[in-house]
Design an enzyme around this catalytic site. Structure first.
Site, PDB file in Angstrom:
ATOM      1  N   LYS A 203     -27.905  19.392  14.404  1.00  0.00           N
ATOM      2  CA  LYS A 203     -27.154  19.098  13.180  1.00  0.00           C
ATOM      3  C   LYS A 203     -25.996  18.141  13.503  1.00  0.00           C
ATOM      4  CE  LYS A 203     -24.684  21.401   9.424  1.00  0.00           C
ATOM      5  NZ  LYS A 203     -24.347  22.659   8.787  1.00  0.00           N
ATOM      6  N   GLU A 209     -25.775  21.331  25.307  1.00  0.00           N
ATOM      7  CA  GLU A 209     -27.091  21.625  25.878  1.00  0.00           C
ATOM      8  C   GLU A 209     -28.147  20.649  25.376  1.00  0.00           C
ATOM      9  OE1 GLU A 209     -25.020  23.731  24.298  1.00  0.00           O
ATOM     10  OE2 GLU A 209     -25.419  25.831  24.817  1.00  0.00           O
ATOM     11  N   GLY A 262     -27.040  25.796  10.263  1.00  0.00           N
ATOM     12  CA  GLY A 262     -28.000  25.709  11.366  1.00  0.00           C
ATOM     13  C   GLY A 262     -29.038  26.816  11.337  1.00  0.00           C
ATOM     14  N   ARG A 263     -28.580  28.068  11.175  1.00  0.00           N
ATOM     15  CA  ARG A 263     -29.531  29.193  11.236  1.00  0.00           C
ATOM     16  C   ARG A 263     -30.335  29.359   9.958  1.00  0.00           C
ATOM     17  NH1 ARG A 263     -24.282  30.308  11.731  1.00  0.00           N
ATOM     18  NH2 ARG A 263     -23.243  31.574  10.158  1.00  0.00           N
ATOM     19  N   GLU A 348     -24.785  35.930  14.183  1.00  0.00           N
ATOM     20  CA  GLU A 348     -23.907  34.769  14.032  1.00  0.00           C
ATOM     21  C   GLU A 348     -23.370  34.713  12.599  1.00  0.00           C
ATOM     22  OE1 GLU A 348     -24.358  30.986  16.498  1.00  0.00           O
ATOM     23  OE2 GLU A 348     -24.887  30.210  14.541  1.00  0.00           O
ATOM     24  N   HIS A 379     -43.521  50.910  25.677  1.00  0.00           N
ATOM     25  CA  HIS A 379     -43.493  51.164  27.117  1.00  0.00           C
ATOM     26  C   HIS A 379     -42.187  50.655  27.723  1.00  0.00           C
ATOM     27  CE1 HIS A 379     -47.755  52.191  26.704  1.00  0.00           C
ATOM     28  NE2 HIS A 379     -47.758  51.190  25.829  1.00  0.00           N
ATOM     29  N   LYS A 507     -17.319  27.395  23.979  1.00  0.00           N
ATOM     30  CA  LYS A 507     -17.718  25.987  24.124  1.00  0.00           C
ATOM     31  C   LYS A 507     -16.567  25.167  24.704  1.00  0.00           C
ATOM     32  CE  LYS A 507     -20.778  25.411  20.113  1.00  0.00           C
ATOM     33  NZ  LYS A 507     -20.901  24.775  18.810  1.00  0.00           N
TER      34      LYS A 507
HETATM   35  O1  F6P Z   1     -24.446  28.558  18.269  1.00  0.00           O
HETATM   36  C1  F6P Z   1     -23.545  27.700  17.654  1.00  0.00           C
HETATM   37  C2  F6P Z   1     -24.237  26.624  16.859  1.00  0.00           C
HETATM   38  O2  F6P Z   1     -23.247  25.860  16.248  1.00  0.00           O
HETATM   39  C3  F6P Z   1     -25.221  27.184  15.829  1.00  0.00           C
HETATM   40  O3  F6P Z   1     -24.643  27.577  14.653  1.00  0.00           O
HETATM   41  C4  F6P Z   1     -26.168  26.047  15.706  1.00  0.00           C
HETATM   42  O4  F6P Z   1     -27.367  26.472  15.140  1.00  0.00           O
HETATM   43  C5  F6P Z   1     -26.308  25.623  17.146  1.00  0.00           C
HETATM   44  O5  F6P Z   1     -25.016  25.771  17.678  1.00  0.00           O
HETATM   45  C6  F6P Z   1     -26.834  24.230  17.376  1.00  0.00           C
HETATM   46  O6  F6P Z   1     -26.039  23.270  16.750  1.00  0.00           O
HETATM   47  P1  F6P Z   1     -26.582  21.805  16.509  1.00  0.00           P
HETATM   48  O7  F6P Z   1     -27.744  21.867  15.607  1.00  0.00           O
HETATM   49  O8  F6P Z   1     -25.430  21.055  15.914  1.00  0.00           O
HETATM   50  O9  F6P Z   1     -26.971  21.229  17.857  1.00  0.00           O
END
Ligand code: F6P
Length: 540
Positions: A203, A209, A262-263, A348, A379, A507
């Site tokens: 987003k 990452e 995002g979620r 979240e 199990h 972060k």
């Molecule tokens: O985990 C934090 C977060 O901001 C989530 O809300 C989001 O889904 C994820 O990181 C990834 O963010 P982006 O889509 O901006 O890379």
């Protein structure tokens, strides 16, 4: 005392009374219990009769929903009002899956035409990739997609792919989420860059990452294909300019808007990889299932509204009976990622301790969610579920018809799902165990020692969710069901389910510590962190 506080107080008193009686007894006391507590919504069958609430408790829970203003909040959500005030945004994921011709507006701005245009562009792109009309730099067809993203840019697409994929697909879809180099190494291994499309989903297009993994994948493409490799790079982002700056061609960037959390974003162009690998018709069917649940949630009265009742059952356990953990157990291997998806969606969204108005919450909020596929978990953690010292309510899901053949195995799977839900509720009394041990010829002394160990207390609640088949429509309805459940809980607790300030501190600190690990002189930290940094810098 406000109406809401009074409603909470009555619910807590009801929870205390519920702890002193058995769920099985409620079936005897309430002959209409199953009828009242089971319902059908958007093709899903939901049975909440194995929850600890009586008819009176349910009425109190519905009073709470009224007092908390669930109906008005639902109206405001669908009207595209500011559902996420701390970020000044609407939360309008329902607009993404609405049928063509819908008329959603985010904070007054009409959005449905733009949504439709993006959906059409995604479908056209997916068709062109699938037909080979849009091919790799040397003209070969794409045989694999590598989807790079994390959190909401990963869990939804991964769940959808695992749930709906063919065992031997024409286009393989792999995922990279973790910044751990093992993840990208495994995902890229064995793939030919000339036949691989890399879809970077973020987003913000700044997530540490994802950007690290996008660089690895871009280098992987460029090393094999030179700058032609950029034709294999696609971006999905609400920040298209940042994606362009990364080297993605303008016609390979798919956007979505900041009112898509995002979620809650799998319905947007975040689902592009799935639309390509599963086909755009499958993706459209997923959206249709989500839209059917939206209609149900928006129109059904609270007392027969599946997301509302699922939320209230959870709140009865969480707040009236002080149960801080919930298990989610899909008896469907294809849904094994649902617990991971729900961890982000629920924890979240609702893992908050401050209300939307800045005051502290008056009730405990989201429970911790864990789970995995049945029967495997029988199990693993089911010993604790049956006989542990804590009561852990569970959502148990099952799919009546499997598309994967072997009906005898499928029937065994279903038998286990039903058996576990029944065993958790009914348990096995000590008297019954004693009788059985005596019948086996054990002495009185042996029975005294063994019987308590073989006793099952029961009264461990479950919400049972059954779908006829794991179709794209059913999956869409299921995901939307949990989205709306999460929203309703947020309204009951008075929190903003659409922000996530709690992820920011870690972060920021990771950014500082990265510099400490790479740079000359580490900054100041607590003694434990300082020692760990020193060990890593010194290679100890
Ligand atoms: O985990 C934090 C977060 O901001 C989530 O809300 C989001 O889904 C994820 O990181 C990834 O963010 P982006 O889509 O901006 O890379």
């Amino acid at each position: 005392m406000s109406d809401l506080d009074a409603a909470w107080r009555r619910l807590r008193a009801a929870g205390a009374a519920a702890a002193a009686r058995s769920i099985s007894g409620l079936f005897e006391a309430e002959p209409d219990r199953l009828d009242r507590l089971s319902l059908q919504a958007a093709g899903l069958y939901l049975d909440l009769s194995k929850q600890p609430w009586s008819a009176k408790d349910l009425a109190l829970a519905l009073d709470l929903a009224q007092a908390a203003g669930v109906e008005a909040a639902r109206e405001r959500l669908f009207a595209g009002e500011t559902a996420n005030p701390s970020e000044g945004r609407a939360a309008l994921h329902m607009a993404l899956r609405a049928p063509r011709g819908a008329d959603f507006a985010a904070q007054g701005e009409p959005v449905s035409r733009e949504v439709e245009a993006t959906r059409e562009a995604m479908a056209a792109f997916a068709r062109a990739i699938r037909s080979g009309e849009r091919a790799g730099a040397d003209g070969r067809r794409f045989k694999a997609i590598v989807h790079i993203g994390i959190g909401g840019s990963d869990f939804g697409p991964r769940l959808v792919w695992e749930a709906l994929r063919a065992p031997d697909p024409d286009i393989e879809l792999r995922f990279i989420a973790n910044v751990d180099p093992a993840d990208s190494a495994q995902a890229l291994s064995g793939l030919d860059p000339a036949e691989t499309l890399v879809v970077v989903v973020s987003k913000t297009f700044t997530t540490q990452e994802t950007m690290a993994n996008a660089l690895i994948a871009r280098d992987w493409l460029r090393n094999a294909l030179g700058t032609d490799g950029d034709a294999h790079l696609v971006a999905v982002s609400a920040a298209p300019d940042v994606a362009k700056g990364f080297g993605v061609r303008g016609d390979q960037i798919f956007g979505f808007r900041d009112w898509v959390g995002g979620r809650y974003s799998v319905w947007s162009s975040v689902g592009l990889s799935c639309a390509i690998a599963l086909g755009p018709d499958v993706f459209e069917a997923l959206l249709a299932g989500g839209a059917a649940m939206d209609d149900h949630f928006r129109l059904a009265p609270l007392a027969s509204n599946a997301p509302v009742l699922l939320a209230l059952a959870h709140v009865f356990n969480r707040n009236a009976m002080d149960r801080p953990v919930r298990a989610v157990v899909p008896y469907a291997q294809r849904l094994r990622l649902l617990p991971n998806f729900l961890q982000q969606l629920e924890m979240e969204s609702n893992g908050k301790r401050t209300r939307t108005d800045g005051r502290p919450v008056t009730q405990a909020t989201a429970a911790a969610v864990f789970g995995d596929a049945g029967t495997n978990v029988q199990h693993a953690f089911f010993q604790l579920m049956h006989q542990g010292s804590d009561v852990i309510p569970a959502d148990i899901l099952a799919v009546a018809q499997s598309a994967d053949g072997h009906p005898a195995s499928q029937t065994k799977l279903l038998a286990n799902a039903l058996a576990q839900a029944e065993a958790l509720m009914v348990g096995r009394s000590e008297a019954e165990v004693r009788r059985s041990l005596a019948k086996d010829g054990l002495s009185a002394g042996e029975i005294d020692i063994l019987a308590p160990q073989k006793t099952f207390p029961g009264d461990r609640p479950t919400s049972f969710l059954l779908m006829e088949a794991l179709t794209p429509e059913a999956l869409g309805a299921l995901i939307a069901l949990y989205e709306h459940k999460t929203f309703v809980e947020g309204v009951l607790w008075g929190i903003n389910s659409f922000d996530q300030w709690g992820v920011e501190l870690g972060k920021t600190l990771a950014g500082h510590i990265l510099k400490d690990l790479e740079g000359e002189a580490p900054g100041a930290h607590d003694p434990s962190t300082t020692a760990l940094i020193a060990r890593l810098r010194d290679g100890a």
